[in-house]
Design a protein around this motif. Structure first.
Motif, short mmCIF file in Angstrom:
data_model
loop_
_atom_site.label_atom_id
_atom_site.label_comp_id
_atom_site.label_asym_id
_atom_site.label_seq_id
_atom_site.Cartn_x
_atom_site.Cartn_y
_atom_site.Cartn_z
N ARG A 1 0.82 -1.22 0.00
CA ARG A 1 0.00 0.00 0.00
C ARG A 1 0.86 1.27 0.00
O ARG A 1 0.37 2.35 -0.33
N ASN A 2 2.12 1.16 0.40
CA ASN A 2 3.00 2.32 0.53
C ASN A 2 3.59 2.69 -0.84
O ASN A 2 4.76 2.44 -1.12
N LYS A 3 2.76 3.27 -1.67
CA LYS A 3 3.17 3.58 -3.05
C LYS A 3 4.28 4.63 -3.11
O LYS A 3 5.15 4.58 -3.97
N ARG A 4 4.28 5.56 -2.16
CA ARG A 4 5.33 6.58 -2.13
C ARG A 4 6.70 5.94 -1.93
O ARG A 4 7.66 6.27 -2.63
N ARG B 1 7.53 2.77 -2.46
CA ARG B 1 7.84 1.90 -3.60
C ARG B 1 8.39 2.72 -4.76
O ARG B 1 9.36 2.32 -5.42
N LYS B 2 7.80 3.87 -5.01
CA LYS B 2 8.26 4.73 -6.10
C LYS B 2 9.67 5.27 -5.81
O LYS B 2 10.53 5.29 -6.69
#
Length: 179
Positions: free
Chosen positions: A139-142, A144-145
């Motif tokens: 869920r931690n897209k920031r 991951r990016k």
């Protein structure tokens, strides 16, 4: 920004500041300002900071004398790492892991997260490691990016109970240390 940023090992005197960053991260999560997947009262909590400081593997980032980020750096791979088909094979003592990177929400956008990861990479290199590993909640897209921009490859996504948090899809990432 870089002139005012410094990294060091955390001490017992830093625990309140570390816990404050955890709490502020929980506040931001609950307000819908970020999505880490962390849960207040479950993870991360004071005992995480105390244990890491006691093990001597907690680090902090100071910006203009104020602690603005924290993370644990060691060679301890969490249990779900065992089932992953890692791209880079390395003995356990040649793998460096970054755990629980937390940046104070007020300091986000200043490049502190990427700078902390670069500090972690240099630490792994100094320790003679060959591979760097990180995990984060899917869920931690920031995060991951950010990790992808820094050259980390997502190797697997493992459903698990993570540090007491149920139904986590844990993204496992790695990067080879270049000579």
């Amino acid at each position: 920004m870089k002139n005012g940023l410094r990294f060091r090992k955390a001490t017992r005197d830093d625990i309140e500041d570390i816990v404050r960053i955890y709490e502020r991260s929980h506040d931001a999560e609950e307000a819908g300002l970020t999505t880490t997947g962390w849960v207040r009262g479950i993870y991360p909590v004071r005992e995480v900071a105390e244990g890491s400081v006691e093990r001597d593997d907690m680090y902090v980032a100071e910006y203009d004398g104020k602690i603005v980020a924290t993370g644990t750096i060691n060679k301890t791979q969490v249990n779900v790492y065992l089932d992953c088909d890692w791209e880079y094979k390395a003995p356990d003592d040649k793998v460096c892991v970054l755990h629980t990177l937390a940046v104070d929400p007020d300091a986000r956008g200043l490049g502190i997260g990427p700078a902390f990861v670069r500090f972690y990479e240099e630490t792994g290199k100094e320790w003679g490691c060959e591979v760097l590993r990180i995990d984060t909640n899917a869920r931690n897209k920031r995060a991951r990016k950010m990790y992808a921009k820094l050259g980390y490859v997502e190797t697997d996504i493992v459903p698990t109970v993570f540090n007491g948090i149920r139904d986590v899809d844990l993204v496992l990432m790695e990067k080879k240390i270049e000579e």
